[in-house]
Design a protein around this motif. Structure first.
Motif, PDB file in Angstrom:
ATOM      1  N   TYR A   1       9.134 -16.550  -0.934  1.00  0.00           N
ATOM      2  CA  TYR A   1       9.924 -16.468   0.169  1.00  0.00           C
ATOM      3  C   TYR A   1      10.269 -14.420   0.509  1.00  0.00           C
ATOM      4  N   GLU A   2      10.095 -13.699   0.399  1.00  0.00           N
ATOM      5  CA  GLU A   2       9.822 -12.174   0.376  1.00  0.00           C
ATOM      6  C   GLU A   2       8.789 -12.322   1.282  1.00  0.00           C
TER       7      GLU A   2
ATOM      8  N   GLN B   1       8.902 -10.896   4.636  1.00  0.00           N
ATOM      9  CA  GLN B   1       7.967  -9.254   5.967  1.00  0.00           C
ATOM     10  C   GLN B   1       7.513 -10.223   7.502  1.00  0.00           C
ATOM     11  N   ASP B   2       7.433 -10.908   6.762  1.00  0.00           N
ATOM     12  CA  ASP B   2       6.183 -11.829   8.623  1.00  0.00           C
ATOM     13  C   ASP B   2       7.994 -12.140   9.371  1.00  0.00           C
ATOM     14  N   GLY B   3       8.579 -11.472   9.073  1.00  0.00           N
ATOM     15  CA  GLY B   3       9.480 -11.723  10.434  1.00  0.00           C
ATOM     16  C   GLY B   3      10.293 -13.642  10.837  1.00  0.00           C
TER      17      GLY B   3
END
Ligand SMILES: Cc1cc2nc3c(=O)[nH]c(=O)nc-3n(C[C@H](O)[C@H](O)[C@H](O)COP(=O)(O)OP(=O)(O)OC[C@H]3O[C@@H](n4cnc5c(N)ncnc54)[C@H](O)[C@@H]3O)c2cc1C
Length: 155
Positions: A8-9, A13-15
């Motif tokens: 999920y995190e 981070q990948d938008g």
């Protein structure tokens, strides 16, 4: 949709934007996709299984602009295809095998992996593949030895 916390995190981070308690109900476009219509959901009362079942919030529909839609949930086995494999039997909507050899009810067919387990992990599929390879080998006639091959050194 289940996921590990780190997945999920990383996705964030990948938008990736997450829309929780949201259900897609329609795809709109004119020759090409233009938007996905969704409805907001809310958790209803706890059911017999102990789970709060999501219910649509009336009148909460909204559209997300989109030029591509990728469906990534809802995997299932092609039971119609499996049923056409001569002699292969199904058990609990999976291919039934002899666990030790991977052999199906048709002695010429061997199976393993998700179509047998219903969905586990790569390591299980690989182990099934090794068991089936050994099982197949056991059904093959032993290679014939020639007078020469008995005396030739192996390379
Ligand atoms: C979203 C997701 C995440 C996962 N994450 C993990 C993970 O982190 N770690 C892990 O260990 N496992 C994970 N898994 C499970 C893992 O992917 C599977 O257990 C594993 O791939 C099963 O291998 P398989 O060979 O049985 O099936 P598959 O990998 O599904 O291979 C079956 C192949 O057969 C092909 N095929 C189907 N029908 C036909 C046909 N009629 N003719 C010819 N070819 C056909 C398909 O195209 C496919 O290539 C995940 C699975 C999913 C769906």
């Amino acid at each position: 949709m289940p996921a590990f916390r780190y997945e999920y995190e990383l996705a964030k981070q990948d938008g990736i934007e997450f829309h929780w308690l949201t259900q897609p109900v329609a795809i709109h476009g004119n020759g090409a996709v233009e938007s996905v219509e969704c409805v907001r959901m809310e958790l209803g009362p706890t059911d017999a299984s102990g789970r709060r079942f999501p219910q649509a919030v009336e009148g909460s529909n909204f559209r997300l602009p989109a030029d591509m839609v990728i469906t990534s949930l809802g995997q299932s086995r092609l039971l119609g295809f499996l049923a056409q494999c001569r002699g292969v039997e199904l058990r609990n909507q999976c291919v039934a095998i002899d666990r030790e050899t991977g052999q199906t009810a048709n002695p010429k067919y061997f199976a393993g992996g998700d179509c047998v387990s219903g969905g586990r992990e790569v390591v299980d599929a690989v182990a099934d593949g090794k068991r089936a390879a050994t099982g197949i080998l056991a059904t093959l006639p032993a290679p014939r030895s020639t007078p020469d091959s008995a005396t030739q050194p192996t390379k």
